[in-house]
Write a protein that holds these residues in place. Sequence first.
Motif, short mmCIF file in Angstrom:
data_model
loop_
_atom_site.label_atom_id
_atom_site.label_comp_id
_atom_site.label_asym_id
_atom_site.label_seq_id
_atom_site.Cartn_x
_atom_site.Cartn_y
_atom_site.Cartn_z
N TYR A 34 0.83 -1.20 0.00
CA TYR A 34 0.00 0.00 0.00
C TYR A 34 0.86 1.26 0.00
N HIS A 88 -9.19 3.19 -4.27
CA HIS A 88 -10.60 3.21 -3.88
C HIS A 88 -11.05 1.87 -3.35
N LEU A 133 -9.53 1.46 0.10
CA LEU A 133 -10.03 2.34 1.15
C LEU A 133 -11.52 2.11 1.41
N ARG A 160 -14.90 4.08 8.92
CA ARG A 160 -14.65 4.87 7.70
C ARG A 160 -15.31 6.24 7.71
N TYR A 161 -16.61 6.24 8.01
CA TYR A 161 -17.32 7.52 8.06
C TYR A 161 -17.81 7.81 9.45
N SER A 218 -22.32 5.55 -4.76
CA SER A 218 -21.70 4.26 -4.44
C SER A 218 -20.30 4.18 -5.03
N VAL A 219 -19.37 3.82 -4.20
CA VAL A 219 -17.99 3.69 -4.69
C VAL A 219 -17.91 2.58 -5.74
N SER A 273 -20.53 11.29 -10.39
CA SER A 273 -20.33 10.36 -9.29
C SER A 273 -19.39 10.95 -8.24
N LEU A 274 -18.37 11.58 -8.74
CA LEU A 274 -17.36 12.21 -7.89
C LEU A 274 -18.00 13.27 -6.99
N CYS A 295 -20.80 11.59 -4.55
CA CYS A 295 -20.28 10.75 -3.48
C CYS A 295 -19.47 11.57 -2.48
N ALA A 317 -9.11 13.35 0.59
CA ALA A 317 -9.82 12.78 -0.56
C ALA A 317 -10.80 13.80 -1.14
N ASN A 365 -8.88 16.45 -3.04
CA ASN A 365 -8.40 16.01 -4.36
C ASN A 365 -9.55 15.85 -5.34
N HIS A 366 -10.71 15.44 -4.85
CA HIS A 366 -11.86 15.34 -5.74
C HIS A 366 -12.27 16.72 -6.26
N LEU A 414 -10.13 17.47 -9.09
CA LEU A 414 -10.56 16.75 -10.31
C LEU A 414 -11.78 17.43 -10.93
N LYS A 431 -5.57 4.91 8.50
CA LYS A 431 -4.74 4.00 7.69
C LYS A 431 -3.36 3.87 8.30
C1 HEM Z 1 -10.19 9.24 -11.65
C2 HEM Z 1 -10.94 9.64 -10.73
C3 HEM Z 1 -10.62 9.61 -9.26
C4 HEM Z 1 -9.44 9.77 -8.60
C5 HEM Z 1 -8.05 9.98 -9.21
C6 HEM Z 1 -9.69 9.68 -7.21
C7 HEM Z 1 -8.73 9.78 -6.23
C8 HEM Z 1 -8.95 9.47 -4.92
C9 HEM Z 1 -7.93 9.33 -3.94
C10 HEM Z 1 -6.43 9.51 -4.21
C11 HEM Z 1 -8.52 9.03 -2.77
C12 HEM Z 1 -7.80 8.82 -1.46
C13 HEM Z 1 -7.48 7.37 -1.35
C14 HEM Z 1 -6.73 7.03 -0.12
O1 HEM Z 1 -6.68 7.87 0.79
O2 HEM Z 1 -6.23 5.90 -0.04
C15 HEM Z 1 -9.91 8.95 -3.00
C16 HEM Z 1 -10.84 8.61 -2.06
C17 HEM Z 1 -12.17 8.42 -2.33
N1 HEM Z 1 -12.79 8.54 -3.56
FE1 HEM Z 1 -11.94 9.07 -5.25
N2 HEM Z 1 -11.03 9.49 -7.03
C18 HEM Z 1 -11.61 9.41 -8.27
C19 HEM Z 1 -12.94 9.17 -8.55
C20 HEM Z 1 -13.87 8.84 -7.59
C21 HEM Z 1 -15.24 8.57 -7.89
C22 HEM Z 1 -15.85 8.54 -9.29
C23 HEM Z 1 -15.83 8.32 -6.73
C24 HEM Z 1 -17.30 8.02 -6.58
C25 HEM Z 1 -17.82 6.99 -6.21
C26 HEM Z 1 -14.85 8.42 -5.68
C27 HEM Z 1 -15.07 8.21 -4.34
C28 HEM Z 1 -14.10 8.25 -3.38
C29 HEM Z 1 -14.36 7.97 -2.00
C30 HEM Z 1 -15.68 7.61 -1.38
C31 HEM Z 1 -13.14 8.08 -1.34
C32 HEM Z 1 -12.86 7.83 0.11
C33 HEM Z 1 -12.98 9.07 0.89
C34 HEM Z 1 -12.81 8.71 2.28
O3 HEM Z 1 -13.55 7.85 2.73
O4 HEM Z 1 -11.94 9.27 2.94
N3 HEM Z 1 -13.66 8.75 -6.26
N4 HEM Z 1 -10.17 9.24 -4.34
#
Ligand code: HEM
Lengths: 395, 542
Positions: free
Chosen positions: A303, A354, A357, B46-47, B71-72, B143-144, B147, B221, B224-225, B228, B514
């Motif tokens: 990881y 994803h 996590l 988680r949440y 939904s993830v 979705s991004l 969520c 997270a 970063n979203h 994006l 983590k």
């Molecule tokens: C290419 C597109 C995306 C990228 C590059 C991205 C990037 C990331 C990164 C780097 C993390 C943190 C992961 C970690 O801490 O280990 C994250 C968390 C997360 N992403 Fe994305 N993401 C993207 C798209 C999405 C989409 C489409 C969703 C919708 C379902 C989503 C939902 C989440 C959720 C729910 C988390 C966890 C947040 C948390 O619980 O702390 N992501 N994402």
Amino acid sequence: MDFYSISSGFLYATFFIYLIATAFFGMTLGNKRDDNKKSKATKYAMIFTIIGFISQLTSYIFRWLEAGHIPVSNMFEYVYFFGMMLILAFIVIHYVYGISALGLIALPVAIVVIGYGSMFPQEVAPLVPSLQSSWLYIHVTTVGLAQAILAISFIAGMLFLIVKVDQSVRSKETTFLELIIYGILSTIGFIILSTTFGAMDYEAVFTKEIDGYQEEIEYDMPALFAPHDSEIITEDRFASGLETPGWMQGVDAGPKLNSLVLSLVVGLILYAIIRLILRQRVAAYLQPKFGKISPDVVDDIMYRAVAIGFPLFTLGGLIFAAIWAQEAWGRFWGWDPKEVWALVTWFFYAVFLHLRLAKGWHGKKSAWLAVIGFVIIMFNLIVINLVIAGLHSYA
Amino acid sequence: MSVKSVKCDCGHINHEGTVLCEACGKPIEGNQHIDGNDEKHVLEMRYEGSARRSKTYKRTFIDKTWAFFSSVKVGVWLIVITLVLSALGTIYPQEKFKNSPLPSSQFYVEEYGLTGKIFYQLGFHNMYDSWWYITLVALIGVSLIICSIDRYVPLRRALKNQKTKRHEIFVKRQRLVSEDNNLTEDDLNQLKTNLKSKRYKVYEDDGHIMAEKNRFSRWGAYVNHIGLIIILIAAIFRMFEVMHVEDYVWVREGETRVIPSTNQEYYVKNEEFIYEVYDPVQQEQFRMALEDVENPVPKNFQTNAIIYKAVGETITGQEPELEEVERGEVRLNQPVTFDGYSLYQAGTQVESEYDSMTFTVSLEDESLGEFTFDTDDAPPQFELESGTTVNVDGWFPELEFTESGPSSFSKFPRNPGMILSVENPETNNLERFFYLQEDIVPLSDENQLAVEVTEVDRRSASGLSVKKDYTLPLFGVGAAIFMIGVVQGLYWYHRRIWIHPKDGKYLIGVHTNKNWFGMKQELDKVTSGTNVGEFTDQQEMK
Ligand code: HEM
């Protein structure tokens, strides 16, 4: 002696030193050996690894001095840099986590990778105008380092799988694991073939009519697959009578298919010999040798490598790449195959994070993803560079 | 919206759908299946067990859409589908790279056979600007956004409302716990000191202790979203023509041309075009590589350009008055910029055109003079010193022969042809010559004069692309925010330690979002010098 010969000399030395290091790592295997001996072997293994790294770095620097620009401008140089970064990342990981079993996978992988790269033309070549930019240094080195760190997650993943996949029965998992090992053996097969026939100066030439011109097609290995609709013009050269299928296009389709199939055949022979000696699956043989590891720690390494590699890859492979493309061509993104594959890689590791996590994909599931990630990186490096060469002027 | 609520034993009022009480963490009965706590001993943190809209309301169409996009699993599938399609699009070249005069409908079949045909028919030859590819990316964006909102809002509320004093069950069901610790006042003080030195914030309430650090990393997270989303918004802006300029212009050496797409405002002059190749003799170290290839390896493409701005009113049909604004060397990787526009070295036609040709006229080895024909301002007549006159009767910049005789294919002097008639006072005769392919052919056997080509001067044309892009800063901001968010979320960990007094003994629970490996190492340091017992990892892989 000129810089170029010094550089080559150190590169040869590097191979041998890494082999010695691997042998020492081998001595750490097995459950019966006592811990004292193991830790001594580990110590020597690390010493040799570090000497090897210094030797490789020296070789790299001399090449740099010779060329006058950083050696990352063709296939040989890039793979070389990647292999060096792989070893560096491994050394760092070793001092953080202290898992010597990793070395037994990391070093052979690095040796095979560097060996593979060495099969490509090694002459020092000048930089064409599109590469004359300081972004070459920034972009390519960051990507190389990022990919090497991501490769560490593959290595940790392999270790995890070798130890954790149930070997008592045959399953999809055991089969895939053997396939990965077979893939590595086939790469070794390619190295054996290239060096052997390279040393013999083997050459077979075919002619073929393309768009009304007679083109000569050179093979540097025996032609199992001659070009489609071609004639051999070198005498006393082996020709099997088989032809490359007509739908495979391009002047070099024949030799490419030929090297690929021959490498797979040699890989199969190597694999068969090993299986015959071991009388069991290779991974099943390795499993007890690797003995106990702490799965949580190996999982963590896997990881951690992605957690470091992913942002670095984003920076180097997408952001720096885009800035450079903007500066060179006035378009930061153009959907050429290399760019698309950088995006694919990036998407993939985003999925990895994803699933881990949010869906709790740890351990084996995560390990398989790490393996697939590495396959994507290698695919990008090998297939896209060699077969679908885009704007990037590698190889 | 009427929000139903759930009251916890501790008195805190939680939103409907809450899994763990925001204040004390006690599991709320009937909601444990939402996070899967009913099946595991260790609580899903988680949440923080907060009430997420997507998990709570599932009745109306809007509820269902919201739940779908938050939904993830769906998000990951969208990414995987995009990833696979993107990869498939590289099997054969995209239409814009196909580099063939054939129309796509023929190109893919003829070049790649059946698979090429399928590739074309599926529309993969134009994948990345197809409506379905753009839709997929847009869905990822939706979705991004959904969520992120779905989780960010309740998570933030839960972390804000958390109390130092937690319910015993909450502490016991953390992943790392140590039970039945006999701790003296000194032990507790030592623990607090250790925690503070590890930069934890330490809170106390009624004998309960909570230590927390790096909560901000939980927002990584979401940050970063946001990055994006900004990038996607930039991409949407870029779809509009007004946001960017892309054009192309060929300029010959010595020529000044208006730069297209600048409202006739800017002009560029090509002072000189330089094309250099590597020399294996001069650069000894590259000899092997250079001798291995058939063609010379280019070293430099460069246009020495001057940029002018038109001043005053531009009147059609009249040459505008030009004022120099910028001067520079346009090279690959080194564009010249002015007023937000950039000029890139993009194409070259090396010595593809004739600039001038010089001729001598002689009679019986005695020179009658010399003249130079300039292809750009071709005067029809030359007077030589000896009184000889040369008339240009025909001028064909790009010569071709048709049924009605010689004519010109274009106005560019790429293969010039010329008919000359020479009149000399001595011979008193009109003699005609044809110039073609750098050679002179007398048009009659009786010609006494001789005309020879002494020099030809060729020139290069440089292709410059013109770009201006207003969306770049937005992309930059998005990328920067993305990187900040990723680093924030990946390199810091949100860690909490709860010390819970119970019957004179102490229960300790530990949570990190983590990197449990690092947490365990940190715990060793935090508990050093105290009487805290071993921690059990209730979820360790075997
Ligand atoms: C290419 C597109 C995306 C990228 C590059 C991205 C990037 C990331 C990164 C780097 C993390 C943190 C992961 C970690 O801490 O280990 C994250 C968390 C997360 N992403 Fe994305 N993401 C993207 C798209 C999405 C989409 C489409 C969703 C919708 C379902 C989503 C939902 C989440 C959720 C729910 C988390 C966890 C947040 C948390 O619980 O702390 N992501 N994402």
